[in-house]
Motif scaffolding. Structure first.
Motif, PDB file in Angstrom:
ATOM      1  N   PHE A   1       0.824  -1.213   0.000  1.00  0.00           N
ATOM      2  CA  PHE A   1       0.000   0.000   0.000  1.00  0.00           C
ATOM      3  C   PHE A   1       0.853   1.256   0.000  1.00  0.00           C
ATOM      4  O   PHE A   1       2.019   1.233   0.410  1.00  0.00           O
ATOM      5  CB  PHE A   1      -0.970   0.015   1.197  1.00  0.00           C
ATOM      6  CG  PHE A   1      -0.321   0.128   2.546  1.00  0.00           C
ATOM      7  CD1 PHE A   1      -0.162   1.367   3.161  1.00  0.00           C
ATOM      8  CD2 PHE A   1       0.099  -1.002   3.234  1.00  0.00           C
ATOM      9  CE1 PHE A   1       0.425   1.481   4.413  1.00  0.00           C
ATOM     10  CE2 PHE A   1       0.683  -0.900   4.490  1.00  0.00           C
ATOM     11  CZ  PHE A   1       0.845   0.343   5.082  1.00  0.00           C
ATOM     12  N   GLU A   2       0.259   2.330  -0.486  1.00  0.00           N
ATOM     13  CA  GLU A   2       0.873   3.658  -0.426  1.00  0.00           C
ATOM     14  C   GLU A   2      -0.199   4.662  -0.063  1.00  0.00           C
ATOM     15  O   GLU A   2      -1.374   4.499  -0.432  1.00  0.00           O
ATOM     16  CB  GLU A   2       1.516   4.048  -1.768  1.00  0.00           C
ATOM     17  CG  GLU A   2       2.807   3.313  -2.056  1.00  0.00           C
ATOM     18  CD  GLU A   2       3.515   3.808  -3.312  1.00  0.00           C
ATOM     19  OE1 GLU A   2       2.983   4.734  -3.967  1.00  0.00           O
ATOM     20  OE2 GLU A   2       4.590   3.276  -3.634  1.00  0.00           O
ATOM     21  N   ILE A   3       0.203   5.703   0.658  1.00  0.00           N
ATOM     22  CA  ILE A   3      -0.679   6.837   0.933  1.00  0.00           C
ATOM     23  C   ILE A   3      -0.093   8.037   0.210  1.00  0.00           C
ATOM     24  O   ILE A   3       1.104   8.308   0.316  1.00  0.00           O
ATOM     25  CB  ILE A   3      -0.795   7.101   2.445  1.00  0.00           C
ATOM     26  CG1 ILE A   3      -1.378   5.876   3.147  1.00  0.00           C
ATOM     27  CG2 ILE A   3      -1.665   8.331   2.705  1.00  0.00           C
ATOM     28  CD1 ILE A   3      -1.319   5.947   4.665  1.00  0.00           C
ATOM     29  N   MET A   4      -0.947   8.722  -0.551  1.00  0.00           N
ATOM     30  CA  MET A   4      -0.474   9.821  -1.401  1.00  0.00           C
ATOM     31  C   MET A   4      -1.184  11.118  -1.038  1.00  0.00           C
ATOM     32  O   MET A   4      -2.295  11.106  -0.514  1.00  0.00           O
ATOM     33  CB  MET A   4      -0.739   9.493  -2.875  1.00  0.00           C
ATOM     34  CG  MET A   4      -0.055   8.215  -3.324  1.00  0.00           C
ATOM     35  SD  MET A   4      -0.623   7.710  -4.954  1.00  0.00           S
ATOM     36  CE  MET A   4       0.312   6.184  -5.157  1.00  0.00           C
ATOM     37  N   SER A   5      -0.531  12.229  -1.347  1.00  0.00           N
ATOM     38  CA  SER A   5      -1.139  13.541  -1.161  1.00  0.00           C
ATOM     39  C   SER A   5      -1.717  14.031  -2.488  1.00  0.00           C
ATOM     40  O   SER A   5      -1.044  13.975  -3.517  1.00  0.00           O
ATOM     41  CB  SER A   5      -0.108  14.547  -0.650  1.00  0.00           C
ATOM     42  OG  SER A   5      -0.640  15.857  -0.694  1.00  0.00           O
ATOM     43  N   ASN A   6      -2.962  14.485  -2.432  1.00  0.00           N
ATOM     44  CA  ASN A   6      -3.579  15.106  -3.606  1.00  0.00           C
ATOM     45  C   ASN A   6      -3.565  16.624  -3.509  1.00  0.00           C
ATOM     46  O   ASN A   6      -4.214  17.302  -4.312  1.00  0.00           O
ATOM     47  CB  ASN A   6      -5.041  14.641  -3.742  1.00  0.00           C
ATOM     48  CG  ASN A   6      -5.136  13.184  -4.173  1.00  0.00           C
ATOM     49  OD1 ASN A   6      -4.286  12.702  -4.906  1.00  0.00           O
ATOM     50  ND2 ASN A   6      -6.166  12.481  -3.704  1.00  0.00           N
ATOM     51  N   ALA A   7      -2.843  17.155  -2.542  1.00  0.00           N
ATOM     52  CA  ALA A   7      -2.841  18.604  -2.320  1.00  0.00           C
ATOM     53  C   ALA A   7      -2.220  19.329  -3.511  1.00  0.00           C
ATOM     54  O   ALA A   7      -1.186  18.916  -4.031  1.00  0.00           O
ATOM     55  CB  ALA A   7      -2.081  18.947  -1.048  1.00  0.00           C
ATOM     56  N   GLU A   8      -2.864  20.422  -3.903  1.00  0.00           N
ATOM     57  CA  GLU A   8      -2.365  21.213  -5.027  1.00  0.00           C
ATOM     58  C   GLU A   8      -1.025  21.832  -4.655  1.00  0.00           C
ATOM     59  O   GLU A   8      -0.835  22.347  -3.555  1.00  0.00           O
ATOM     60  CB  GLU A   8      -3.376  22.324  -5.349  1.00  0.00           C
ATOM     61  CG  GLU A   8      -3.164  22.957  -6.705  1.00  0.00           C
ATOM     62  CD  GLU A   8      -4.268  23.955  -7.043  1.00  0.00           C
ATOM     63  OE1 GLU A   8      -3.950  24.961  -7.688  1.00  0.00           O
ATOM     64  OE2 GLU A   8      -5.417  23.710  -6.640  1.00  0.00           O
ATOM     65  N   GLY A   9      -0.064  21.713  -5.554  1.00  0.00           N
ATOM     66  CA  GLY A   9       1.243  22.314  -5.314  1.00  0.00           C
ATOM     67  C   GLY A   9       2.169  21.471  -4.467  1.00  0.00           C
ATOM     68  O   GLY A   9       3.245  21.931  -4.080  1.00  0.00           O
ATOM     69  N   PHE A  10       1.763  20.224  -4.161  1.00  0.00           N
ATOM     70  CA  PHE A  10       2.613  19.382  -3.321  1.00  0.00           C
ATOM     71  C   PHE A  10       3.844  18.895  -4.070  1.00  0.00           C
ATOM     72  O   PHE A  10       4.874  18.613  -3.488  1.00  0.00           O
ATOM     73  CB  PHE A  10       1.817  18.195  -2.772  1.00  0.00           C
ATOM     74  CG  PHE A  10       2.613  17.310  -1.844  1.00  0.00           C
ATOM     75  CD1 PHE A  10       3.161  17.820  -0.670  1.00  0.00           C
ATOM     76  CD2 PHE A  10       2.839  15.986  -2.141  1.00  0.00           C
ATOM     77  CE1 PHE A  10       3.896  17.016   0.184  1.00  0.00           C
ATOM     78  CE2 PHE A  10       3.571  15.169  -1.297  1.00  0.00           C
ATOM     79  CZ  PHE A  10       4.099  15.692  -0.132  1.00  0.00           C
ATOM     80  N   GLY A  11       3.740  18.775  -5.392  1.00  0.00           N
ATOM     81  CA  GLY A  11       4.898  18.334  -6.170  1.00  0.00           C
ATOM     82  C   GLY A  11       4.587  17.089  -6.977  1.00  0.00           C
ATOM     83  O   GLY A  11       3.532  16.470  -6.840  1.00  0.00           O
TER      84      GLY A  11
END
Length: 422
Positions: free
Chosen positions: A269-279
């Motif tokens: 599993f992986e947890i990812m960020s969908n935040a704008e501008g995170f990279g």
């Protein structure tokens, strides 16, 4: 002579920033306590062989990124690049498999070292938080470990996160899939990078992780691991999904998610960020189930599952979501001492306050009262205690509430309790 500067890929964490680190680390520690994971602290350096065997000779970490050196006894030593191998080594060496309470549930927090190209959110010395649960084959513990990781991110306030899961199946399923990947890539492997050409025979699953060749047509048409799961592996994966649904944790199944190390199996599993501008690199946390690692280090057959994340990446995600963090404990009291006799009383009073849980400060630059009051304001002190010769003679102190502006006389014998309970 030029000034000595910090090594590339490292950072100084200064006051003002270090409190954020303490805050997120405390949240992770408290959640681990609630889940009954206990802290383990392993050495920052280990024998190089541990990581060659525990991480894998074919990995980029071992081949390209480790800080390895000879010590004065001509032994090959490596600064730890990750935490799982050290935890597994300690598990074997300290015979934790013999403890009455199984599985053994551990967490760690500390600096890791990898010689990689520094970029936003990635450092050559970074702080990793990780969890390992050793000794259970129950898919419910997979769900527990995933929920612990997700809840750390939720507890710090992140909203834009996504959980992606996959199954690598048992050993038979992996072998069948490995053969399918070799057959898929071998005809055109010369079109891939040299690393992938080496991986074809060593560990073909790691070809799917390649950043250089990820847009190659064969990557898009590669067979899915889910097509090669046998019945018991499918059943295991289905149970993990059922438990996650029961916990109310949303997830996506991504058949292209692989953990390249040989000892990984079943849940990944992986947890990812969908935040704008995170990279461009969105992964915050990676984890999975592994068999074979403990045995490879000389222990008995012991299944395990874990995850790890970089605290730097977590703080970057907090920044990307522009979360307002309230972490600093305010200064309870700023003590202003005016005159020699008052100064002699100041330190004992400070000591008494601090020993009774009051955050207290005073002036050490022999400044005038006005400058000391400005300092108290900058430090956001709740109260200022003013002690002069007159006050000492009367056995009192002037206590000013900095929010309301109210000022009262308080007996020196009751001063600490007054500030502590106000």
């Amino acid at each position: 002579m030029s000034n000595i500067q910090i090594p590339r890929g490292t950072q100084d964490i200064l006051p003002g920033e270090s409190e954020k680190w303490q805050w997120v680390e405390q949240i992770a520690r408290e959640l681990c306590t609630n889940y009954q994971y206990k802290e383990i602290r392993t050495p920052i350096f280990e024998h190089t062989e541990l990581f060659q065997r525990g991480v894998g000779d074919s990995t980029d970490i071992v081949q390209k990124e480790m800080y390895t050196f000879k010590d004065r006894g001509d032994r090959s030593i490596t600064l730890r690049p990750e935490g799982t191998a050290s935890v597994a080594r300690s598990f074997v060496e300290n015979k934790m498999h013999g403890l009455p309470d199984q599985p053994v549930k551990l967490y760690y927090l500390g600096p890791m070292f990898r010689y990689e190209r520094p970029q936003a959110g990635r450092f050559r010395q970074f702080v990793q938080f990780g969890v390992e649960a050793l000794g259970s084959n129950d898919p419910a513990i997979d769900a527990e470990v995933i929920s612990l990781a997700m809840n750390i991110y939720k507890k710090v306030g992140l909203k834009n996160i996504k959980l992606v899961i996959n199954s690598l199946g048992d050993q038979d399923s992996r072998l069948a899939y490995r053969e399918a990947l070799v057959n898929h890539f071998k005809g055109s492997i010369h079109e891939f990078c040299s690393d992938c050409q080496n991986r074809l025979e060593q560990n073909p699953l790691r070809i799917l992780d390649c950043k250089k060749d990820r847009d190659h047509d064969l990557m898009k048409t590669a067979p899915s691991i889910l097509e090669y799961l046998n019945d018991s592996s499918k059943e295991y994966f289905q149970k993990v999904q059922t438990f996650l649904n029961g916990l109310g944790i949303p997830f996506e199944v991504d058949p292209n998610l692989v953990r390249g190390l040989d000892y990984y199996n079943h849940t990944a599993f992986e947890i990812m960020s969908n935040a704008e501008g995170f990279g461009a690199i969105t992964t915050l946390c990676g984890g999975g189930r592994y068999n074979g690692l403990v045995e490879d280090l000389g222990g008995p057959e012991t299944p395990g599952i874990g995850f790890a994340f970089s605290v730097e990446r977590l703080l970057s995600a907090i920044e990307a979501e522009q979360l307002d963090i309230h972490f600093a404990k305010p200064l309870d009291c700023y003590l202003v001492g005016l005159g020699e006799s008052a100064r002699e009383k100041t330190l004992p009073l400070l000591q008494e306050m601090r020993m009774n849980g009051v955050a207290a400060e005073t002036d050490y630059l022999d400044r005038k009262m006005k400058a000391q009051m400005k300092s108290a304001n900058r430090l956001h002190a709740r109260f200022v205690v003013i002690l002069g010769d007159d006050e000492i003679e009367k056995g009192v102190a002037l206590v000013k509430n900095m929010e309301s502006g109210d000022q009262v006389e308080v007996s020196l014998s009751e001063l600490v309790e007054h500030i502590r309970t106000a």
